[in-house]
Design a protein around this motif. Structure first.
Motif, mmCIF file in Angstrom:
data_model
loop_
_atom_site.group_PDB
_atom_site.id
_atom_site.type_symbol
_atom_site.label_atom_id
_atom_site.label_comp_id
_atom_site.label_asym_id
_atom_site.label_seq_id
_atom_site.Cartn_x
_atom_site.Cartn_y
_atom_site.Cartn_z
ATOM 1 N N GLN A 1 1.046 -1.772 0.208
ATOM 2 C CA GLN A 1 -0.123 0.084 0.067
ATOM 3 C C GLN A 1 0.877 1.188 0.043
ATOM 4 N N TYR A 2 1.013 2.250 -0.516
ATOM 5 C CA TYR A 2 1.484 3.462 -0.736
ATOM 6 C C TYR A 2 0.238 4.430 -0.092
ATOM 7 N N TYR A 3 0.710 5.459 0.412
ATOM 8 C CA TYR A 3 -0.070 6.631 0.974
ATOM 9 C C TYR A 3 1.323 8.219 0.705
ATOM 10 N N LEU A 4 0.547 8.318 -0.762
ATOM 11 C CA LEU A 4 2.036 10.163 -1.165
ATOM 12 C C LEU A 4 1.246 11.301 -0.878
ATOM 13 N N ALA A 5 1.418 12.319 -0.365
ATOM 14 C CA ALA A 5 1.093 13.836 -0.611
ATOM 15 C C ALA A 5 2.105 14.330 -0.809
ATOM 16 N N GLY A 6 1.685 15.278 -1.296
ATOM 17 C CA GLY A 6 1.974 16.970 -2.016
ATOM 18 C C GLY A 6 1.769 18.080 -2.381
ATOM 19 N N ASP A 7 2.410 18.866 -2.889
ATOM 20 C CA ASP A 7 1.495 20.152 -3.890
ATOM 21 C C ASP A 7 2.348 19.893 -5.736
ATOM 22 N N LEU A 8 2.711 21.302 -6.221
ATOM 23 C CA LEU A 8 2.729 20.938 -7.233
ATOM 24 C C LEU A 8 4.648 20.526 -7.282
ATOM 25 N N THR A 9 4.925 20.941 -6.475
ATOM 26 C CA THR A 9 6.798 20.550 -6.212
ATOM 27 C C THR A 9 6.544 18.867 -6.737
ATOM 28 N N ALA A 10 5.997 18.896 -5.596
ATOM 29 C CA ALA A 10 6.332 17.196 -5.450
ATOM 30 C C ALA A 10 5.403 15.869 -6.096
ATOM 31 N N LEU A 11 4.988 16.816 -7.577
ATOM 32 C CA LEU A 11 3.872 16.078 -8.563
ATOM 33 C C LEU A 11 4.565 15.814 -9.500
ATOM 34 N N PRO A 12 6.028 16.190 -9.364
ATOM 35 C CA PRO A 12 7.353 15.301 -10.703
ATOM 36 C C PRO A 12 7.588 13.190 -10.647
ATOM 37 N N LEU B 1 3.647 6.859 -9.447
ATOM 38 C CA LEU B 1 2.870 6.278 -9.637
ATOM 39 C C LEU B 1 2.869 4.911 -11.232
ATOM 40 N N GLU B 2 3.566 6.120 -11.786
ATOM 41 C CA GLU B 2 3.950 4.834 -13.111
ATOM 42 C C GLU B 2 4.633 4.080 -13.065
ATOM 43 N N ASP B 3 5.664 3.315 -11.484
ATOM 44 C CA ASP B 3 6.207 2.804 -11.627
ATOM 45 C C ASP B 3 5.908 1.731 -10.077
ATOM 46 N N MET B 4 5.467 2.380 -9.884
ATOM 47 C CA MET B 4 3.964 0.589 -9.215
ATOM 48 C C MET B 4 3.543 0.188 -9.616
ATOM 49 N N PRO B 5 3.791 -1.260 -8.534
ATOM 50 C CA PRO B 5 2.784 -2.581 -9.190
ATOM 51 C C PRO B 5 1.744 -2.230 -9.826
ATOM 52 N N ALA B 6 1.585 -3.030 -10.187
ATOM 53 C CA ALA B 6 -0.581 -2.357 -11.054
ATOM 54 C C ALA B 6 -1.092 -3.276 -9.769
ATOM 55 N N ASP B 7 -1.083 -3.748 -8.849
ATOM 56 C CA ASP B 7 -1.966 -4.111 -7.643
ATOM 57 C C ASP B 7 -1.320 -3.671 -6.679
ATOM 58 N N SER B 8 -1.135 -2.756 -6.769
ATOM 59 C CA SER B 8 -0.748 -2.178 -5.771
ATOM 60 C C SER B 8 -1.712 -1.200 -5.148
ATOM 61 N N ARG B 9 -1.775 -0.949 -4.059
ATOM 62 C CA ARG B 9 -3.255 -0.113 -3.641
ATOM 63 C C ARG B 9 -2.950 1.385 -2.460
#
Ligand code: FAD
Length: 281
Positions: A140-151, A157-165
């Motif tokens: 499971q992944y919990y991510l938070a940020g603003d525009l500077t963290a968006l990159p 998100l693109e690198d997460m395994p497809a079955d991630s929650r």
């Protein structure tokens, strides 16, 4: 996993602007090019880098030589202006790198560079910094940020395994800055609109998500123990959420990446030292 520490062998690269594309009114992608990117470390997706900007009166930034203790300039007065950014995308075979800039007027040299960037302009970049990998293995992944963290968030998100929650909370200044992100179907992305000092709705919602994950069922609580937390962006988001995750949920330090990227009203040179104190407290 650790990467061998061969700092003196990893060289800075002088990049040239190839194209500029607005992804939103305050979010600009600049594609840079250099033949040297063919040898840039492949593990750079979302990694942080130092960008090196020419001083007034210099036609291009003066790059350092790399030593075992870090970068060194023959004439310290030539040292370029340094800012920290993220690698959004590296295409080694094409010799291209995308860096996404949150625009905030001409207040700072990095934002000013991005606002005025034209094909042919140049900046330097350092080799990528840690942690490596940015995205630690978890279910499971919990991510938070603003525009500077968006990159970095977009790359993870693109690198997460497809079955991630999981759950991702991103604050932007205006709904026209919202982006289409690619990621696993089981990871919910929620956008918040607000200025940098209006982060409470994001913090409340993020904490609510975590509390329900902890209390709904026993297996959900176990999954929380196999979760990775990533927090970046303006200090208030990072500090508020890190405190909750570490103190209220009792999550291990190793499961949490929390780096305040910037603080409202302070430039990066001044913030550099206090950023580390904020993280250590
Ligand atoms: C690990 C890491 C990765 C980062 N990656 C990225 C990235 O990929 N893209 C990106 O855009 N930023 C990124 N940042 C944030 C960026 O380094 C800061 O926003 C930096 O202050 C920008 O430099 P500047 O020269 O534009 O402004 P500075 O000269 O540092 O600051 C001038 C003024 O602008 C304010 N300011 C700085 N940033 C913002 C902002 N975003 N909105 C409003 N006011 C601001 C400051 O508080 C100060 O008052 C990252 C930071 C870190 C630590």
């Amino acid at each position: 996993m650790t990467v061998p520490d061969n700092r003196e062998k990893r060289l800075p690269v002088l990049l040239t602007v190839k194209s500029v594309r607005d992804l939103g009114p305050r979010y600009r992608r600049i594609t840079f090019t250099s033949p040297a990117l063919a040898d840039y470390p492949a593990c750079s997706h979302g990694a942080h880098i130092k960008i090196m900007l020419a001083q007034d009166g210099q036609s291009e930034p003066v790059l350092p030589t790399m030593t075992a203790t870090g970068p060194k300039w023959a004439s310290p007065e030539d040292k370029p202006l340094l800012r920290t950014f993220s690698v959004r995308e590296l295409r080694r075979e094409a010799g291209e790198m995308d860096i996404d800039f949150a625009l905030h007027g001409d207040l700072g040299p990095a934002s000013r560079f991005a606002l005025n960037a034209r094909p042919g302009d140049q900046l330097g970049i350092s080799p990528p910094g840690g942690p490596y990998p940015m995205l630690k293995p978890a279910s499971q992944y919990y991510l938070a940020g603003d525009l500077t963290a968006l990159p970095a968030i977009s790359a993870m998100l693109e690198d997460m395994p497809a079955d991630s929650r999981g759950y991702v909370a991103i604050q932007v200044g205006d709904e026209t800055d919202i982006q289409d992100l690619r990621g696993p179907a089981g990871v919910q992305v929620q956008w918040f609109i607000g200025q940098p000092d209006q982060v409470q709705p994001l913090i409340d919602q993020f904490c609510q998500q975590l509390l329900s994950a902890k209390t709904t069922t026993e297996s959900n609580a176990e999954q929380l123990a196999d979760s990775y937390f990533w927090l970046g962006g303006e200090e208030q988001i990072v500090v508020g959420l890190r405190r909750f995750i570490r103190r209220e949920l009792d999550v291990e330090r190793t499961q949490v990446y929390a780096i305040p990227y910037w603080r409202f009203g302070i430039d990066e040179d001044s913030y550099h030292t206090s950023r580390h104190q904020v993280v250590d407290n």
